[in-house]
Design an enzyme around this catalytic site. Structure first.
Site, short mmCIF file in Angstrom:
data_model
loop_
_atom_site.label_atom_id
_atom_site.label_comp_id
_atom_site.label_asym_id
_atom_site.label_seq_id
_atom_site.Cartn_x
_atom_site.Cartn_y
_atom_site.Cartn_z
N ASP A 271 -81.00 -42.50 22.25
CA ASP A 271 -80.77 -41.26 21.52
C ASP A 271 -81.36 -41.49 20.12
O ASP A 271 -81.70 -42.62 19.76
CB ASP A 271 -79.25 -40.99 21.49
CG ASP A 271 -78.91 -39.80 20.62
OD1 ASP A 271 -79.64 -38.79 20.67
OD2 ASP A 271 -77.93 -39.87 19.85
N ASP B 83 -80.39 -39.30 16.71
CA ASP B 83 -79.43 -39.10 15.62
C ASP B 83 -78.19 -39.99 15.80
O ASP B 83 -77.62 -40.05 16.89
CB ASP B 83 -78.96 -37.63 15.59
CG ASP B 83 -80.08 -36.70 15.14
OD1 ASP B 83 -80.77 -37.02 14.16
OD2 ASP B 83 -80.27 -35.64 15.78
#
Length: 241
Positions: A8, A10
């Site tokens: 991922d 963020d």
């Protein structure tokens, strides 16, 4: 035979949320109340489209946004982790699946010179229009009711793995590294040999620990991390096996 690393972006690669970070470019570093109130659950990308339009209308230009985005700190140990992956690239394929956008991720990878570490980035496509406003679109349409309308990371992961298989690439293991609620869905795709690596203290970890308490068995093993350095030790262990 390689291991697939799925990241991922963020609060995983970078130690913040790029979409909320960009608000510091707004006048007074905040959004008007009515703009904030326009957010509807599951429609984050549409909301960010309005935020980018507002910033553009207020005269915030590309270079200013780029300065802000590239000033976001990396999560502890991530730089070391990417340098490790670069050195052992024959063992790993590495992709990003993120609900951020292509412009922000591009800027961050380019500024830190990490483009070569990643084989593919799946995220909401973004571009600057002729008025100099940043525009963002949904990554795809899907029918998963657990995920936001613009992106089901599970669908992306399954499609990627299938496509690789058609090209003769079969992964021995998938390691999924994430933090958020939208990382829960792809983690359920993981099989017995795979590893879910939730960031300690974040939504994904809390959800997975609730799941295991409810005795809904997870097929994959779970390894919690706080720093990229811990991920390195785990990967070293995997490639030694």
């Amino acid at each position: 035979m390689k291991i697939l690393l799925v990241f991922d972006f963020d609060n995983t690669i970078i130690d913040d949320n790029s979409d909320t970070w960009i608000v510091q470019c707004a006048p007074g570093r905040k959004l008007p109340i009515e703009l904030k109130a326009s957010y509807q659950k599951g429609f984050w990308t549409e909301f960010m489209g309005r935020v980018f339009k507002y910033l553009g209308d207020k005269g915030v230009r590309e270079d200013e946004m780029k300065r802000a985005v590239t000033s976001m700190p990396f999560t502890p140990g991530m730089v070391e982790l990417f340098n490790f992956i670069r050195k052992t690239k024959d063992k790993f394929d590495c992709i990003i699946i993120s609900d951020s956008n292509s412009v922000f991720i591009d800027w961050v990878l380019e500024a830190a010179n990490f483009h070569d570490v990643f084989d593919k980035v799946f995220t909401n496509p973004a571009a600057f229009d002729s008025n100099g406003h940043l525009t963002v679109e949904n990554y795809h349409a899907h029918s998963c009711n657990r995920c936001p309308k613009n992106l089901c990371k599970n669908v992306v992961l399954v499609e990627f793995v299938d496509k690789q298989l058609q090209q003769g690439v079969n992964y021995t293991q998938i390691v999924y590294i994430g933090d958020g609620g939208n990382d829960v869905c792809p983690v359920t795709f993981l099989k017995k040999n795979d590893i879910a690596m939730p960031r300690k203290g974040y939504t994904l970890q809390k959800t997975l620990s609730r799941t295991s308490q409810n005795l809904e068995p997870m097929e994959s093993s779970i390894v919690v991390w706080s720093s990229g350095v811990e991920i390195i030790s785990h990967l070293q262990f995997l490639i030694k096996e």
